[in-house]
Design a protein around this motif. Structure first.
Motif, PDB file in Angstrom:
ATOM      1  N   ALA A  47      11.339   9.864  -4.851  1.00 42.06           N
ATOM      2  CA  ALA A  47      10.142  10.693  -4.967  1.00 42.06           C
ATOM      3  C   ALA A  47       9.612  10.663  -6.389  1.00 42.06           C
ATOM      4  O   ALA A  47      10.378  10.500  -7.345  1.00 42.06           O
ATOM      5  N   ARG A  95       5.739  10.162   3.397  1.00 37.84           N
ATOM      6  CA  ARG A  95       6.105  11.401   2.700  1.00 37.84           C
ATOM      7  C   ARG A  95       6.971  12.289   3.571  1.00 37.84           C
ATOM      8  O   ARG A  95       7.966  12.821   3.107  1.00 37.84           O
ATOM      9  N   TRP A  99      11.029  13.083   2.965  1.00 36.73           N
ATOM     10  CA  TRP A  99      11.196  14.464   2.515  1.00 36.73           C
ATOM     11  C   TRP A  99      12.581  15.018   2.837  1.00 36.73           C
ATOM     12  O   TRP A  99      13.138  14.774   3.903  1.00 36.73           O
ATOM     13  N   TYR A 115       2.902  14.834  -4.576  1.00 37.99           N
ATOM     14  CA  TYR A 115       4.123  14.143  -4.134  1.00 37.99           C
ATOM     15  C   TYR A 115       3.793  12.762  -3.576  1.00 37.99           C
ATOM     16  O   TYR A 115       2.872  12.600  -2.774  1.00 37.99           O
ATOM     17  N   VAL A 117       5.969   8.773  -2.600  1.00 37.46           N
ATOM     18  CA  VAL A 117       7.235   8.066  -2.432  1.00 37.46           C
ATOM     19  C   VAL A 117       7.092   6.689  -3.071  1.00 37.46           C
ATOM     20  O   VAL A 117       6.160   5.937  -2.752  1.00 37.46           O
TER      21      VAL A 117
END
Length: 141
Positions: A47, A95, A99, A115, A117
């Motif tokens: 992340a 995402r 998560w 956020y 990846v």
């Protein structure tokens, strides 16, 4: 002894501390720690903030390097030197798929607009161990 791909997976399959290197816009190396995890196809993810320096550097030059497998001098297990290209994704599927609740201390949730990846696609991995330095080399075909 397991085959090389299996030995690599034993190092990257669980979340682990890794050093991740990019090139700055001035073409200088920049290394930072990340918590990464690898898939069965040897793709590695972690992340990041979408507006971070590393994402800017990946946009400019997707060639990256990662070192995984050793967490300290007392822990000289086999380790990996990974040459790869990197991309990043803000796609809903990526995402939400990556998560986990440990990320909640950093991001508001999987839909947090900050956020993303980072997706590492290795093309060469050296499996290194103590002793004579002759790594086993995996190359993407």
């Amino acid at each position: 002894m397991p085959d090389l791909k299996q030995r690599i997976l034993e190092i990257i399959a669980e979340p682990h501390l890794a050093s991740f290197a990019t090139l700055t816009l001035e073409m200088k190396p920049w290394v930072r720690y990340v918590i990464a995890v690898g898939d069965d196809d040897l793709t590695i993810r972690f992340a990041s903030y979408v507006d971070s320096r590393k994402i800017e550097q990946i946009r400019a030059n997707p060639e990256v390097h990662m070192t995984s497998g050793v967490s300290g001098l007392a822990d000289m297990n086999p380790y990996l030197q990974i040459q790869a290209t990197a991309t990043f994704s803000t796609d809903h599927h990526d995402r939400h798929g990556f998560w986990n609740e440990k990320l909640r201390s950093i991001f508001a949730g999987p839909d947090d607009p900050l956020y993303c990846v980072v997706i590492i696609s290795p093309y060469r991995i050296e499996y290194c161990r103590q002793g004579p330095y002759e790594p086993d080399v995996w190359i993407k075909i």
